[in-house]
Write a protein that holds these residues in place. Structure first.
Motif, PDB file in Angstrom:
ATOM      1  N   VAL A  39     -26.110  -1.131  25.628  1.00  0.00           N
ATOM      2  CA  VAL A  39     -27.018  -0.315  26.428  1.00  0.00           C
ATOM      3  C   VAL A  39     -27.135   1.100  25.859  1.00  0.00           C
ATOM      4  CG1 VAL A  39     -27.324   0.774  28.702  1.00  0.00           C
ATOM      5  CG2 VAL A  39     -26.612  -1.627  28.546  1.00  0.00           C
ATOM      6  N   SER A  40     -26.026   1.660  25.385  1.00  0.00           N
ATOM      7  CA  SER A  40     -25.972   3.100  25.075  1.00  0.00           C
ATOM      8  C   SER A  40     -25.533   3.453  23.665  1.00  0.00           C
ATOM      9  CB  SER A  40     -25.002   3.776  26.052  1.00  0.00           C
ATOM     10  OG  SER A  40     -25.344   3.491  27.382  1.00  0.00           O
ATOM     11  N   HIS A  41     -25.565   2.522  22.721  1.00  0.00           N
ATOM     12  CA  HIS A  41     -24.981   2.829  21.405  1.00  0.00           C
ATOM     13  C   HIS A  41     -25.648   4.005  20.709  1.00  0.00           C
ATOM     14  CE1 HIS A  41     -28.093   0.534  19.176  1.00  0.00           C
ATOM     15  NE2 HIS A  41     -27.990  -0.324  20.180  1.00  0.00           N
TER      16      HIS A  41
ATOM     17  N   GLU B  95     -24.380   9.350  18.780  1.00  0.00           N
ATOM     18  CA  GLU B  95     -24.722  10.771  18.732  1.00  0.00           C
ATOM     19  C   GLU B  95     -23.567  11.630  19.246  1.00  0.00           C
ATOM     20  OE1 GLU B  95     -28.029  13.213  21.063  1.00  0.00           O
ATOM     21  OE2 GLU B  95     -28.870  11.559  19.867  1.00  0.00           O
ATOM     22  N   LEU B  96     -22.930  11.209  20.324  1.00  0.00           N
ATOM     23  CA  LEU B  96     -21.816  11.968  20.896  1.00  0.00           C
ATOM     24  C   LEU B  96     -20.596  11.991  19.977  1.00  0.00           C
ATOM     25  CD1 LEU B  96     -21.975  10.824  24.615  1.00  0.00           C
ATOM     26  CD2 LEU B  96     -22.379  13.140  23.755  1.00  0.00           C
ATOM     27  N   VAL B  97     -20.265  10.847  19.376  1.00  0.00           N
ATOM     28  CA  VAL B  97     -19.103  10.771  18.486  1.00  0.00           C
ATOM     29  C   VAL B  97     -19.391  11.535  17.198  1.00  0.00           C
ATOM     30  CG1 VAL B  97     -17.642   9.207  17.142  1.00  0.00           C
ATOM     31  CG2 VAL B  97     -18.280   8.617  19.485  1.00  0.00           C
TER      32      VAL B  97
ATOM     33  N   ASP C 114     -14.532   2.233  13.032  1.00  0.00           N
ATOM     34  CA  ASP C 114     -13.111   1.878  13.187  1.00  0.00           C
ATOM     35  C   ASP C 114     -12.792   1.581  14.647  1.00  0.00           C
ATOM     36  OD1 ASP C 114     -12.718   2.240  10.467  1.00  0.00           O
ATOM     37  OD2 ASP C 114     -11.801   4.221  10.676  1.00  0.00           O
ATOM     38  N   MET C 115     -13.327   2.386  15.546  1.00  0.00           N
ATOM     39  CA  MET C 115     -13.093   2.193  16.977  1.00  0.00           C
ATOM     40  C   MET C 115     -13.721   0.889  17.465  1.00  0.00           C
ATOM     41  SD  MET C 115     -14.542   2.614  20.337  1.00  0.00           S
ATOM     42  CE  MET C 115     -16.072   3.347  19.900  1.00  0.00           C
ATOM     43  N   LEU C 116     -14.897   0.556  16.957  1.00  0.00           N
ATOM     44  CA  LEU C 116     -15.575  -0.667  17.388  1.00  0.00           C
ATOM     45  C   LEU C 116     -14.793  -1.914  16.998  1.00  0.00           C
ATOM     46  CD1 LEU C 116     -19.270   0.321  16.628  1.00  0.00           C
ATOM     47  CD2 LEU C 116     -18.145   0.215  18.873  1.00  0.00           C
ATOM     48  N   TRP C 117     -14.124  -1.884  15.851  1.00  0.00           N
ATOM     49  CA  TRP C 117     -13.275  -3.024  15.458  1.00  0.00           C
ATOM     50  C   TRP C 117     -12.158  -3.245  16.474  1.00  0.00           C
ATOM     51  CZ3 TRP C 117     -14.422  -6.757  12.319  1.00  0.00           C
ATOM     52  CH2 TRP C 117     -15.255  -6.543  11.217  1.00  0.00           C
TER      53      TRP C 117
END
Length: 139
Positions: A19-21, A26-28, A36-39
């Motif tokens: 929904v918000s990727h 943009e925020l990250v 890395d976080m998505l893994w």
């Protein structure tokens, strides 16, 4: 990076990611850290390599800042290339044959419901990416 301990949290984040990727990215403001976080936070894809399409912004593509949301449906890529990502120089549809080890997660239930069928891809692991259709700026 700590993984969520509850599968309900993983599924909730998976939905919110689809929904918000754009906003989360943009925020990250750090694609390496984000991938890395998505893994860690998304449910792991278990399947074969796939032919995938993405509707990308030409300016971001030329800077090597390719997004993580790819679809098996070329029409979905065209929709984003003509719309949301058609800023600056415009939008472009790109395609690649993504190896299975580049695909972080498959589509969430929300992505399937929306008809987008978006896979989350680690673009650092992709091979050649080719351009297909280009679209002028829409806004």
């Amino acid at each position: 990076m700590c993984a969520p301990k509850d599968s309900a949290i993983v599924e909730c984040f998976h939905t919110q990611w689809h929904v918000s990727h754009h906003y989360i990215r943009e925020l990250v403001d750090n694609d390496e850290l984000l991938m890395d976080m998505l893994w860690t936070w998304l449910p792991r894809y278990k399947g074969p390599g796939l032919l995938l399409y993405r509707g990308e912004n030409i300016d971001r593509l030329e800077c090597g800042k390719i997004g993580t949301a790819w679809s098996t449906k070329e029409e979905t890529a065209q929709m984003f290339a003509r719309g949301l990502n058609a800023t600056g120089k415009g939008g472009v549809v790109v395609k690649t044959t993504a190896p299975a080890d580049a695909i972080i997660a498959g589509p969430s239930a929300h992505s399937i419901y929306m008809g987008e069928h978006e896979y989350t891809v680690d673009v650092r692991r992709l091979g050649p990416i080719s351009r297909t259709n280009c679209y002028p700026p829409s806004h």
